[in-house]
Enzyme design. Structure first.
Site, PDB file in Angstrom:
ATOM      1  N   LYS A 158      11.712  25.400  29.403  1.00  0.00           N
ATOM      2  CA  LYS A 158      11.755  24.350  28.368  1.00  0.00           C
ATOM      3  C   LYS A 158      12.256  23.036  28.945  1.00  0.00           C
ATOM      4  O   LYS A 158      13.071  23.017  29.887  1.00  0.00           O
ATOM      5  CB  LYS A 158      12.678  24.774  27.223  1.00  0.00           C
ATOM      6  CG  LYS A 158      12.166  25.989  26.444  1.00  0.00           C
ATOM      7  CD  LYS A 158      13.038  26.291  25.250  1.00  0.00           C
ATOM      8  CE  LYS A 158      12.473  27.424  24.428  1.00  0.00           C
ATOM      9  NZ  LYS A 158      13.313  27.733  23.245  1.00  0.00           N
ATOM     10  N   GLY A 165       8.282  22.374  21.163  1.00  0.00           N
ATOM     11  CA  GLY A 165       7.312  23.028  22.038  1.00  0.00           C
ATOM     12  C   GLY A 165       6.784  22.156  23.159  1.00  0.00           C
ATOM     13  O   GLY A 165       6.075  22.613  24.051  1.00  0.00           O
ATOM     14  N   TYR A 202      12.418  35.099  27.487  1.00  0.00           N
ATOM     15  CA  TYR A 202      11.369  34.955  26.466  1.00  0.00           C
ATOM     16  C   TYR A 202      11.571  36.012  25.396  1.00  0.00           C
ATOM     17  O   TYR A 202      11.791  37.185  25.689  1.00  0.00           O
ATOM     18  CB  TYR A 202       9.984  35.127  27.100  1.00  0.00           C
ATOM     19  CG  TYR A 202       8.872  35.068  26.090  1.00  0.00           C
ATOM     20  CD1 TYR A 202       8.174  36.208  25.700  1.00  0.00           C
ATOM     21  CD2 TYR A 202       8.548  33.862  25.469  1.00  0.00           C
ATOM     22  CE1 TYR A 202       7.175  36.142  24.754  1.00  0.00           C
ATOM     23  CE2 TYR A 202       7.547  33.786  24.515  1.00  0.00           C
ATOM     24  CZ  TYR A 202       6.853  34.930  24.155  1.00  0.00           C
ATOM     25  OH  TYR A 202       5.885  34.859  23.202  1.00  0.00           O
ATOM     26  N   GLU A 275      18.284  25.083  14.082  1.00  0.00           N
ATOM     27  CA  GLU A 275      17.119  25.967  14.245  1.00  0.00           C
ATOM     28  C   GLU A 275      17.522  27.211  15.045  1.00  0.00           C
ATOM     29  O   GLU A 275      18.174  27.084  16.087  1.00  0.00           O
ATOM     30  CB  GLU A 275      15.991  25.254  15.009  1.00  0.00           C
ATOM     31  CG  GLU A 275      15.266  24.199  14.231  1.00  0.00           C
ATOM     32  CD  GLU A 275      14.014  23.684  14.984  1.00  0.00           C
ATOM     33  OE1 GLU A 275      13.747  24.174  16.099  1.00  0.00           O
ATOM     34  OE2 GLU A 275      13.341  22.791  14.455  1.00  0.00           O
ATOM     35  N   ARG A 292      18.144  14.866  11.611  1.00  0.00           N
ATOM     36  CA  ARG A 292      17.410  14.022  10.643  1.00  0.00           C
ATOM     37  C   ARG A 292      17.102  14.848   9.401  1.00  0.00           C
ATOM     38  O   ARG A 292      17.237  16.076   9.422  1.00  0.00           O
ATOM     39  CB  ARG A 292      16.094  13.582  11.288  1.00  0.00           C
ATOM     40  CG  ARG A 292      15.187  14.772  11.523  1.00  0.00           C
ATOM     41  CD  ARG A 292      13.876  14.445  12.210  1.00  0.00           C
ATOM     42  NE  ARG A 292      12.995  15.597  12.183  1.00  0.00           N
ATOM     43  CZ  ARG A 292      12.966  16.572  13.109  1.00  0.00           C
ATOM     44  NH1 ARG A 292      13.773  16.497  14.148  1.00  0.00           N
ATOM     45  NH2 ARG A 292      12.153  17.591  13.006  1.00  0.00           N
ATOM     46  N   ARG A 338       1.662  21.657   3.894  1.00  0.00           N
ATOM     47  CA  ARG A 338       1.365  20.287   4.302  1.00  0.00           C
ATOM     48  C   ARG A 338      -0.145  20.089   4.232  1.00  0.00           C
ATOM     49  O   ARG A 338      -0.892  20.843   4.861  1.00  0.00           O
ATOM     50  CB  ARG A 338       1.834  20.055   5.739  1.00  0.00           C
ATOM     51  CG  ARG A 338       3.323  20.297   5.943  1.00  0.00           C
ATOM     52  CD  ARG A 338       3.699  20.099   7.382  1.00  0.00           C
ATOM     53  NE  ARG A 338       5.089  20.458   7.654  1.00  0.00           N
ATOM     54  CZ  ARG A 338       5.798  19.925   8.648  1.00  0.00           C
ATOM     55  NH1 ARG A 338       5.232  19.036   9.462  1.00  0.00           N
ATOM     56  NH2 ARG A 338       7.056  20.278   8.858  1.00  0.00           N
TER      57      ARG A 338
END
Ligand code: MV4
Length: 455
Positions: A158, A165, A202, A275, A292, A338
């Site tokens: 990452k 991502g 992972y 998260e 945010r 959405r």
């Protein structure tokens, strides 16, 4: 309390923030680019300032122009919404220097949580569970390889400045590591001018569970339960729901407590999201902290009855949170879809154009957050989101029924949309039975994924 707030954003979130301000009796100033002169938010605000041509770099991302607009209208606070400058520490610092209240966390917290490797280390040191892996960032393939061998393959590579991502690759084994590392690092350098990477074990088929946090300037920090955002396509959330029906009350309590501890560990103020990745054995690990208000905040509003934007404004003005942790109650179930101006049959190609016909669904427990109206021309310069359709039912089954009915009632003509794709998603047995994890789209809708997801 503030006299006037400038909304440094556009689209549905700008409309959403203006509505909260109006209900609180706070004057509003909108900013807009030349491409957005007919935008709904400029009509709803008390005043509107054109800050430049269409390109974001010359308008919604241009700090000097936004702060000049602020000075021109005499606003005492700025709400950044999401995207654009909402997680830009330099902008938050500039606001502080100009004596303008930035409605969000401090510049220092934005900066520290924006550095994903440092955030991970800070959390680990605060006793927050993080995915097994290195705590030190790596800069070379060799360093990464040594760490990966220590962790054990498969590993996730990452980008420290990444998120969502970007700059992320899976390396299944030693042979594939070098290519995966180099391509992730190249993406990071191109996207963020930063070659700092980190390595995690992972996790197979995790769920993306995020916890909403609210913290005031008086030391009160509460959580408002979780959202399940596992259904994503190429790291773009497709739909979100609250609560996650697959976690027990006990696990819910532990995740909430850990999220509050994470917020306290960094001195968090205002609204934020922690998260987590949740594995199939019910173990959860800190992934990142978003500083945010998020696109999907309405599902939390519907199950808690709270107005998160109003809470943000109150907290930024120095007031205490409206409620204590004990008073938070999660009632019913909410789902958000959405709806974007895009064509799923053509690789989700954006579909700008003019809205010819528009009929928005309504009824019990149906909410639509949008900035579009009949005759509105969707500019090609920004993201393709047209509206968020959010439903609330007494339980998940009723919420799914409401969403199917509301999607069926929605009419948007003049541009392509992903409405039918959304309808297929929530009608799929794996979704209806709440068996969806992060590979749901690639498992059940491979035709919409192009090449295999680059997990
Ligand atoms: C992971 C992972 C598996 N193992 N990390 C991080 C950013 C987020 N948008 C995707 N991320 C993931 N990180 C480890 N160590 C799998 C994903 C992932 C994912 C996570 C949540 C929701 C959707 C996802 C889709 C692909 C990959």
């Amino acid at each position: 309390m503030f006299d006037k707030i400038l909304i440094a954003n556009r689209g549905e979130i700008a409309v959403r923030i203006i509505r909260a301000c109006r209900e609180m009796g706070i004057k509003t100033a909108a900013v807009y680019s030349q491409a957005d002169r007919d935008c709904l938010h400029t009509m709803l605000a008390d005043e509107a300032v054109c800050i430049g041509p269409a390109p974001s770099s010359q308008s919604y991302l241009n700090m000097e122009r936004i702060l000049s607009a602020c000075a021109a209208v005499g606003a005492d606070a700025i709400h950044p919404g999401f995207g654009f400058l909402s997680e830009n520490a330099r902008f938050a610092r500039l606001c502080e220097k100009c004596g303008i209240v930035f409605i969000g966390p401090s510049a220092d917290v934005i900066c520290r949580m924006g550095n994903k490797a440092q955030a991970r280390k800070t959390m680990r040191e605060a006793g927050i569970p993080v995915a097994p892996g290195g705590l030190e960032p790596v800069h070379t393939t060799q360093q990464g390889m040594e760490l990966a061998e220590k962790i054990g393959f498969p590993v996730m590579i990452k980008a420290s400045s990444g998120g969502g991502g970007k700059g992320m690759r899976i390396a299944e084994d030693r042979e594939g590591f070098s290519e995966a590392f180099k391509s992730a690092q190249l993406e990071s350098v191109k996207g963020f001018s930063d070659d700092t990477m980190y390595i995690e074990k992972y996790m197979e088929r995790p769920r993306h569970i995020e916890v909403q946090i609210l913290a005031d300037k008086l030391g009160n920090v509460i959580h408002l339960g979780e959202r399940d955002c596992s259904i994503q396509r190429r790291h773009q959330k497709v739909l979100e729901e609250a609560p996650c029906c697959r976690i027990s009350e006990e696990l819910r309590g532990r995740m909430g407590e850990v999220a509050v501890r994470a917020a306290k560990a960094v001195g968090y103020e205002n609204a934020g999201t922690v998260e987590f990745l949740l594995d199939r054995e019910g173990r959860f690990y800190f992934m990142e902290m978003n500083t945010r208000i998020q696109v999907e905040h309405p599902v939390t509003e519907l199950v808690t009855g709270l107005d998160l934007v109003k809470e943000q404004i109150r907290v930024a003005a120095g007031e205490a949170l409206s409620l204590s942790q004990e008073e938070v109650q999660i009632c019913g179930h909410a789902i958000e879809c959405r709806i974007n101006a895009e064509n799923p049959a053509r690789g989700f190609l954006p579909s700008p154009g003019k809205i010819q016909e528009l009929h928005l669904p309504g009824g019990n427990g149906i909410r639509v957050d949008t900035h579009i109206y009949p005759g509105y021309a969707i500019p090609p310069d920004y993201d393709s989101m047209l509206l968020k359709l959010i439903v609330h039912g007494r339980d998940r089954r009723e919420a799914v029924c409401k969403m199917r009915s509301a999607l069926g009632e929605l009419i948007v003509e003049g541009v392509d949309t992903n409405r039918d794709f959304q309808y297929e998603v929530i009608s799929h047995p794996a979704f209806r039975e709440a068996r969806a994890d992060t590979l749901f789209i690639s498992d059940h809708f491979p035709q919409y994924c192009g090449q295999r997801e680059n997990l």
